[in-house]
Motif scaffolding. Structure first.
Motif, PDB file in Angstrom:
ATOM      1  N   THR A   9      -8.972   1.309   7.890  1.00 56.94           N
ATOM      2  CA  THR A   9      -8.970  -0.073   8.378  1.00 56.94           C
ATOM      3  C   THR A   9     -10.062  -0.859   7.660  1.00 56.94           C
ATOM      4  O   THR A   9     -11.013  -0.281   7.102  1.00 56.94           O
ATOM      5  CB  THR A   9      -9.236  -0.139   9.894  1.00 56.94           C
ATOM      6  OG1 THR A   9     -10.590   0.279  10.150  1.00 56.94           O
ATOM      7  CG2 THR A   9      -8.267   0.741  10.661  1.00 56.94           C
ATOM      8  N   LEU A  10      -9.944  -2.176   7.701  1.00 54.41           N
ATOM      9  CA  LEU A  10     -10.935  -3.022   7.049  1.00 54.41           C
ATOM     10  C   LEU A  10     -12.298  -2.882   7.738  1.00 54.41           C
ATOM     11  O   LEU A  10     -13.341  -2.899   7.077  1.00 54.41           O
ATOM     12  CB  LEU A  10     -10.478  -4.482   7.057  1.00 54.41           C
ATOM     13  CG  LEU A  10     -11.224  -5.406   6.088  1.00 54.41           C
ATOM     14  CD1 LEU A  10     -10.972  -4.990   4.638  1.00 54.41           C
ATOM     15  CD2 LEU A  10     -10.811  -6.863   6.291  1.00 54.41           C
ATOM     16  N   ALA A  11     -12.286  -2.730   9.042  1.00 56.64           N
ATOM     17  CA  ALA A  11     -13.546  -2.560   9.779  1.00 56.64           C
ATOM     18  C   ALA A  11     -14.282  -1.308   9.303  1.00 56.64           C
ATOM     19  O   ALA A  11     -15.516  -1.312   9.161  1.00 56.64           O
ATOM     20  CB  ALA A  11     -13.269  -2.477  11.275  1.00 56.64           C
ATOM     21  N   GLU A  12     -13.547  -0.257   9.028  1.00 56.58           N
ATOM     22  CA  GLU A  12     -14.154   0.985   8.545  1.00 56.58           C
ATOM     23  C   GLU A  12     -14.717   0.809   7.136  1.00 56.58           C
ATOM     24  O   GLU A  12     -15.778   1.350   6.812  1.00 56.58           O
ATOM     25  CB  GLU A  12     -13.128   2.115   8.581  1.00 56.58           C
ATOM     26  CG  GLU A  12     -12.755   2.557   9.991  1.00 56.58           C
ATOM     27  CD  GLU A  12     -11.596   3.533  10.039  1.00 56.58           C
ATOM     28  OE1 GLU A  12     -11.382   4.136  11.100  1.00 56.58           O
ATOM     29  OE2 GLU A  12     -10.880   3.687   9.013  1.00 56.58           O
ATOM     30  N   VAL A  13     -14.016   0.048   6.292  1.00 58.47           N
ATOM     31  CA  VAL A  13     -14.509  -0.215   4.929  1.00 58.47           C
ATOM     32  C   VAL A  13     -15.801  -1.028   4.997  1.00 58.47           C
ATOM     33  O   VAL A  13     -16.779  -0.725   4.291  1.00 58.47           O
ATOM     34  CB  VAL A  13     -13.447  -0.962   4.096  1.00 58.47           C
ATOM     35  CG1 VAL A  13     -14.009  -1.360   2.732  1.00 58.47           C
ATOM     36  CG2 VAL A  13     -12.204  -0.105   3.912  1.00 58.47           C
ATOM     37  N   ILE A  14     -15.823  -2.042   5.849  1.00 55.64           N
ATOM     38  CA  ILE A  14     -17.015  -2.884   5.985  1.00 55.64           C
ATOM     39  C   ILE A  14     -18.198  -2.061   6.512  1.00 55.64           C
ATOM     40  O   ILE A  14     -19.331  -2.204   6.032  1.00 55.64           O
ATOM     41  CB  ILE A  14     -16.722  -4.091   6.899  1.00 55.64           C
ATOM     42  CG1 ILE A  14     -15.755  -5.046   6.182  1.00 55.64           C
ATOM     43  CG2 ILE A  14     -18.002  -4.821   7.282  1.00 55.64           C
ATOM     44  CD1 ILE A  14     -15.236  -6.171   7.056  1.00 55.64           C
ATOM     45  N   ALA A  15     -17.929  -1.183   7.470  1.00 55.69           N
ATOM     46  CA  ALA A  15     -18.992  -0.325   8.004  1.00 55.69           C
ATOM     47  C   ALA A  15     -19.563   0.571   6.909  1.00 55.69           C
ATOM     48  O   ALA A  15     -20.785   0.773   6.818  1.00 55.69           O
ATOM     49  CB  ALA A  15     -18.453   0.515   9.161  1.00 55.69           C
ATOM     50  N   LEU A  16     -18.687   1.101   6.066  1.00 55.26           N
ATOM     51  CA  LEU A  16     -19.118   1.945   4.950  1.00 55.26           C
ATOM     52  C   LEU A  16     -19.984   1.160   3.969  1.00 55.26           C
ATOM     53  O   LEU A  16     -21.037   1.646   3.512  1.00 55.26           O
ATOM     54  CB  LEU A  16     -17.894   2.520   4.227  1.00 55.26           C
ATOM     55  CG  LEU A  16     -18.173   3.396   2.999  1.00 55.26           C
ATOM     56  CD1 LEU A  16     -18.852   4.711   3.413  1.00 55.26           C
ATOM     57  CD2 LEU A  16     -16.877   3.684   2.233  1.00 55.26           C
ATOM     58  N   LEU A  17     -19.566  -0.058   3.660  1.00 54.34           N
ATOM     59  CA  LEU A  17     -20.316  -0.909   2.742  1.00 54.34           C
ATOM     60  C   LEU A  17     -21.693  -1.278   3.301  1.00 54.34           C
ATOM     61  O   LEU A  17     -22.693  -1.277   2.575  1.00 54.34           O
ATOM     62  CB  LEU A  17     -19.524  -2.185   2.436  1.00 54.34           C
ATOM     63  CG  LEU A  17     -18.341  -2.041   1.481  1.00 54.34           C
ATOM     64  CD1 LEU A  17     -17.413  -3.235   1.589  1.00 54.34           C
ATOM     65  CD2 LEU A  17     -18.814  -1.877   0.060  1.00 54.34           C
ATOM     66  N   LYS A  18     -21.742  -1.576   4.582  1.00 57.83           N
ATOM     67  CA  LYS A  18     -23.023  -1.963   5.190  1.00 57.83           C
ATOM     68  C   LYS A  18     -23.984  -0.776   5.295  1.00 57.83           C
ATOM     69  O   LYS A  18     -25.205  -0.952   5.242  1.00 57.83           O
ATOM     70  CB  LYS A  18     -22.771  -2.591   6.559  1.00 57.83           C
ATOM     71  CG  LYS A  18     -22.145  -3.980   6.443  1.00 57.83           C
ATOM     72  CD  LYS A  18     -22.057  -4.720   7.761  1.00 57.83           C
ATOM     73  CE  LYS A  18     -21.576  -6.157   7.533  1.00 57.83           C
ATOM     74  NZ  LYS A  18     -21.460  -6.919   8.786  1.00 57.83           N
TER      75      LYS A  18
END
Length: 319
Positions: free
Chosen positions: A134-143
Motif C-alpha cells: 500500500t502507499l501508506a506502507e511505502v511512505i512509512a518505509l521512506l520516512k
C-alpha cells in the motif's frame, strides 16, 4: 496594374492550391528516440492510418540522441510545409529544455503544436523483494529510511523520474533516484530486485503486473486506469497534487500554412480515434486524447510552466 493584380492572384491561387493539395508527396514523421518504444509505436500507428486516409506515404524516421533534442532540433530547422513532422514524448517539449543548456530549439516558439494523440498515467510498482503493498506502507518505509530507498527511472527528467520527485514533494519524503538509460534496463533491474520501486508508464509494466512479477501500488492519473481498475490513484491513497501523465505530441516546424495545419490536425485526430488503433492503444493502458492545435498549444504552455517550477524547486539537473 491589371497585369500585376492578375499575377498576384495567380500566385495566391498557386499557393492556396499547394496548401489544399497537401500531401502530394511522402511525409516524414521524425521520432527522436530509438525504434520499439512507446513514442515510436504511437507514431507508426498514426503514420499508417494517416497515410491510408490521405493517400500518401507517412514514413517514420528515428533520430535518437540527447534525450530527444537532436530529432526535435532537426524538425525545427525543416521547412514549415507539412512534409516534416515530429512525434515526441513530453520530454523534448516541456522538460529537457529546463535541464540541458544549448538545446537546439525553443519549444515555446519553434513549433506548431498539432495534437496530443495519447496520454498514460504512470504506476508506482514495487520490486518482487519489497513487502510493501500500500502507499501508506511505502511512505512509512521512506520516512524510516530517508534518502535510502531506491527509485529507478528511465533517465533524468523522464516522466517516471518527475513522478517520483512530485510524489516525494507532496508526501514529505525523500528517496534515492537511480536513473537508467531507458525504461527497459530500469525495469530489468526492478524485476531483479536491484532497485526497490519505480514509477513506470502503465503500458511498459502492465505485462509484468499481470504476471505477478511486479506489485502495483498506485497510479499517477486523476482517475483509475481502466487496465488496472483495482489500483488506487495517489490521491485516493492519500497523496494529493501528484498527478502526472506521460504523453506523446505531434508537432511541426513553426509557420505551417493554415490549410495544411487544419488538414493535418483533422487527420491526426481521426487516426488515433480509428476503432482498431484506439482498441490497440487502450488495451496497452494508453488513454486517447486527440486534442486540437489550440488545446495542445495551451497544454504545452501549462506543462512547460509546471515542470520548470518543479525542476527549479527540487534543483533537478541533467547529471
Amino acid at each position: 496594374m491589371k497585369k500585376l493584380l492578375a499575377a498576384l492572384a495567380c500566385t495566391v491561387s498557386l499557393v492556396a492550391g499547394a496548401q489544399t493539395s497537401w500531401p502530394d508527396k511522402p511525409v516524414t514523421i521524425v521520432v527522436p528516440f530509438p525504434a520499439g518504444g512507446s513514442t515510436d509505436m504511437v507514431a507508426r500507428a498514426m503514420a499508417l492510418q494517416m497515410g491510408t486516409a490521405l493517400g500518401q506515404s507517412f514514413i517514420v524516421d528515428n533520430k535518437p540522441g540527447a534525450t530527444g533534442t537532436i530529432g526535435a532540433g532537426f524538425v525545427k530547422r525543416a521547412a514549415p510545409d507539412g512534409y516534416t513532422l515530429l512525434v515526441s514524448s513530453l520530454g523534448a517539449f516541456v522538460v529537457t529544455p529546463h535541464l540541458v543548456k544549448g538545446v537546439p530549439y525553443d519549444a515555446t516558439k519553434d513549433f506548431d503544436y498539432i495534437s496530443v494523440p495519447v496520454q498514460a498515467p504512470n504506476v508506482l510498482v514495487a520490486s518482487p523483494k519489497q513487502k510493501e503493498r500500500t502507499l501508506a506502507e511505502v511512505i512509512a518505509l521512506l520516512k524510516a529510511n530517508p534518502g535510502k530507498v531506491s527509485f529507478a527511472s528511465s533517465g533524468n527528467g523522464s516522466s517516471d523520474h518527475l513522478s517520483a520527485e512530485v510524489f516525494w514533494q507532496q508526501s514529505g519524503t525523500e528517496g534515492l533516484h537511480v536513473p537508467y538509460k531507458g525504461g527497459a534496463p530500469a525495469i530489468n533491474d526492478l524485476l531483479g530486485g536491484q532497485v526497490d520501486f519505480s514509477f513506470q508508464n502503465v503500458n511498459a509494466v502492465l505485462p509484468h503486473i499481470k504476471a505477478g512479477k511486479l506489485h502495483a501500488i498506485a497510479v499517477t492519473g486523476d482517475k483509475r486506469s481502466p487496465v488496472l481498475p483495482d489500483v488506487p490513484t495517489l490521491a485516493e491513497a492519500g497523496v494529493k497534487g501528484a498527478e502526472v501523465y506521460s504523453w506523446q505530441g505531434l508537432a511541426a516546424p513553426k509557420g505551417l500554412p493554415a490549410a495544411v495545419k487544419d488538414k493535418l490536425a483533422k487527420a491526426a485526430v481521426a487516426a488515433i480515434n480509428d476503432p482498431a488503433v484506439k482498441q490497440r492503444m487502450v488495451e496497452q493502458g494508453l488513454e486517447i486524447v486527440g486534442s486540437t492545435p489550440a488545446e495542445f498549444t495551451a497544454f504545452q504552455a501549462k506543462e512547460w510552466a509546471r515542470w520548470k517550477t518543479l525542476i527549479d524547486t527540487r534543483k533537478i539537473s541533467a547529471d
